[in-house]
Design a protein around this motif. Structure first.
Motif: not given
Length: 110
Positions: A1-3, A23-27, A62-63, A88-90
């Motif tokens: 998980x990204x910090x 549980x990550x969401x790709x946008x 979630x990220x 948590x946006x990366x």
């Protein structure tokens, strides 16, 4: 998980997160025509110019991995999202082009 203090994440790290079922969401903030050429499976198409109006569609629990073509637009979108309550946006470093090069070599490129 990204910090939460890291603005970018490498494609291999995202692939590992997805493979683990995290549980990550790709946008994907590219335009529809770009998304039709290629996209990462399961990503949400939300063009950058629609982001302010549609920000409520994004999960806060979630990220978020923000994706564009080479990583510049998504970097700006990541910064905007962080300023608007999404710590948590990366940014996906190198964008979908880096994903195609490093993870999915059969993916179309443009």
């Amino acid at each position: 998980m990204p910090s939460s203090d890291s603005l970018q994440i490498e494609p291999i790290a995202v692939k590992q997160m997805l493979d683990r079922g995290e549980a990550v969401r790709l946008v994907d903030i590219r335009q529809g025509w770009e998304h039709k050429i290629c996209h990462i499976e399961g990503s949400l198409l939300l063009p950058m110019d629609e982001l302010p109006a549609r920000v409520a569609e994004l999960p806060t629990d979630r990220p978020l991995i923000i994706v564009c073509h080479h990583g510049m637009r998504s970097f700006h979108a990541t910064m905007w999202l962080r300023q608007h309550g999404f710590p948590q946006a990366t940014n996906l470093a190198g964008g979908v082009d880096a994903w195609a090069e490093q993870i999915d070599p059969v993916m179309a490129r443009y």
